[in-house]
Enzyme design. Structure first.
Site, PDB file in Angstrom:
ATOM      1  N   ASP A   1       0.854  -1.187   0.000  1.00 53.08           N
ATOM      2  CA  ASP A   1       0.000   0.000   0.000  1.00 53.08           C
ATOM      3  C   ASP A   1       0.889   1.236   0.000  1.00 53.08           C
ATOM      4  OD1 ASP A   1      -3.221   0.425   0.661  1.00 53.08           O
ATOM      5  OD2 ASP A   1      -1.981   2.170   1.061  1.00 53.08           O
TER       6      ASP A   1
ATOM      7  N   TYR B   1     -11.933   7.714 -13.903  1.00 54.51           N
ATOM      8  CA  TYR B   1     -11.877   6.427 -13.196  1.00 54.51           C
ATOM      9  C   TYR B   1     -12.564   5.333 -14.025  1.00 54.51           C
ATOM     10  CZ  TYR B   1     -13.071   3.119  -9.377  1.00 54.51           C
ATOM     11  OH  TYR B   1     -13.247   2.016  -8.582  1.00 54.51           O
TER      12      TYR B   1
ATOM     13  N   LYS C   1     -10.877   2.057 -15.553  1.00 51.62           N
ATOM     14  CA  LYS C   1     -11.312   0.692 -15.236  1.00 51.62           C
ATOM     15  C   LYS C   1     -11.614  -0.097 -16.518  1.00 51.62           C
ATOM     16  CE  LYS C   1     -11.088   0.346 -10.749  1.00 51.62           C
ATOM     17  NZ  LYS C   1     -10.168  -0.623 -10.144  1.00 51.62           N
TER      18      LYS C   1
HETATM   19  N1  SER Z   1     -17.410   3.296  -5.298  1.00 49.44           N
HETATM   20  C1  SER Z   1     -16.680   3.691  -6.454  1.00 49.44           C
HETATM   21  C2  SER Z   1     -16.658   5.149  -6.621  1.00 49.44           C
HETATM   22  O1  SER Z   1     -17.611   5.767  -6.215  1.00 49.44           O
HETATM   23  C3  SER Z   1     -17.286   3.069  -7.667  1.00 49.44           C
HETATM   24  O2  SER Z   1     -16.476   2.033  -8.059  1.00 49.44           O
HETATM   25  O3  SER Z   1     -15.730   5.656  -7.159  1.00 49.44           O
END
Ligand code: SER
Length: 346
Positions: free
Chosen positions: A42, A161, A165
């Site tokens: 981490d 994000y 992904k």
């Molecule tokens: N919980 C995450 C987010 O809100 C979704 O993968 O970024």
């Protein structure tokens, strides 16, 4: 397997992002299953509970190639749970850094896995949590009509994000099926890539940092602490959620599934679909004094509006027996409420 110095490498399971929310739950579960060979990485110093359950812990960045080279030389890694990532809200504030950590970091780990597999002559199981953020639905009408979406539809994410992904889902599939496809000395099957798309996750033990589905867990924790909570999305905002325990169970179930049964690389998993208002009502049922208001942040609202109201988990159910354990009421009464009450001593 020997290192260049002749010493035997110790074998183990590698977990990145070990100090995060999923990391905590996963390490606890692996420890309970008797695993004594957990190697945890981490960016930040891990807490004593995590350290106590791991064979070795490393504080470092998955973008640091020297750290990965060290791991490669020290261990014979047979399985990787690659959890390290910047979540969706945080990634919007630092998109390039998000790409570094979320994509380049994953590429580094895939490469490490391929080199590991080459060196021990087997294949490395690479478990990768993707997210509901991989989806992008253009407008509310389409979202309402789409219902529970399957894995291959609506894949036009609007967040960095989500793009990260989705890119990594493809990278994983590439490494598993087509890696170095033109090379003379190509070895097939180095990586056994297994990916699940989580919905919003709610843990009683930890609170998320930097996500957009955070209003779910934040509401529950605020109520248990006796604090007022201003929800940053509209009452009618609907996405699927799941308890952290179920997410960890699903991750381990997929990791241990028979290879032959897996017909795809990426699987949806989810517990229950709920609107922010339904979550708030459930919180109030258990904490009648909870003060929940709505102060909508239009930008974060737009992100939630682009995520599906529900995810179709049929492939995971058919291929490896995934089944959510709880509807919303049971998730609250059996897991979340007892958990937060214990945590905050109420
Ligand atoms: N919980 C995450 C987010 O809100 C979704 O993968 O970024």
């Amino acid at each position: 397997m020997s290192t260049m110095s002749g010493a035997r490498r110790s074998s183990g399971v590698l977990i990145t992002g070990a100090g995060g929310e999923v990391g905590h739950g996963l390490i606890r579960a692996l420890h309970e299953h008797g695993r004594t060979d957990i190697i945890a990485v981490d960016l930040r110093e891990m807490d004593d509970e995590i350290k106590g359950m791991c064979a070795q812990t490393f504080v470092g960045d998955i973008c640091d190639k020297a750290l990965l080279a060290r791991l490669l030389s020290m261990f014979e890694i047979e399985r990787i749970f690659h959890l390290a990532a910047l979540l969706s809200t945080r990634s919007e504030y630092a998109p390039e850094r998000a790409h570094e950590v979320n994509v380049v970091g994953t590429l580094n780990l895939l490469q490490l896995a391929a080199e590991q597999a080459r060196s021990h002559g087997g294949s490395v199981v690479f478990v990768y949590p993707s997210s509901i953020a991989a989806y992008g639905i253009g407008d509310p009408g389409t979202k309402a009509g789409a219902g529970a979406v399957v894995e291959d539809a609506y894949l036009e994410p609007t967040t960095m994000y989500g793009c990260n992904k989705l890119a990594c889902e493809h990278l994983g599939r590439y490494y598993a099926r087509h890696y170095r496809q033109l090379a003379q000395d190509r070895v097939e099957g180095l990586i056994d890539f297994r990916c699940l798309r989580y919905p919003g996750l709610i843990s009683a033990d930890t609170v998320p940092a930097g996500g957009t589905s955070d209003y779910g867990p934040e509401m529950v924790h605020a109520a248990a602490r006796g604090e007022a909570y201003a929800c940053f999305v509209r009452e009618d905002s609907r996405i699927p959620f799941m308890t952290m325990g179920e997410a960890v169970e699903a991750t381990l179930l997929l990791a241990g599934a028979e290879r032959e049964k897996l017909t795809r690389c990426v699987y949806n998993v989810a517990g229950f679909s709920a609107s922010a208002g339904e979550l708030a009502a459930e919180v109030r049922r258990h904490f009648p004094d909870a003060q929940i208001t709505y102060e909508v942040d239009q930008q974060r609202q737009a992100i939630i509006d682009s995520w599906p109201a529900d995810m179709d988990c049929g492939s995971a159910a058919r291929d490896w027996g995934f089944a959510p354990r709880f509807g919303m009421a049971e998730a609250f009464s059996e897991v979340l409420v007892p958990g937060v009450k214990k945590r905050y001593g109420v």
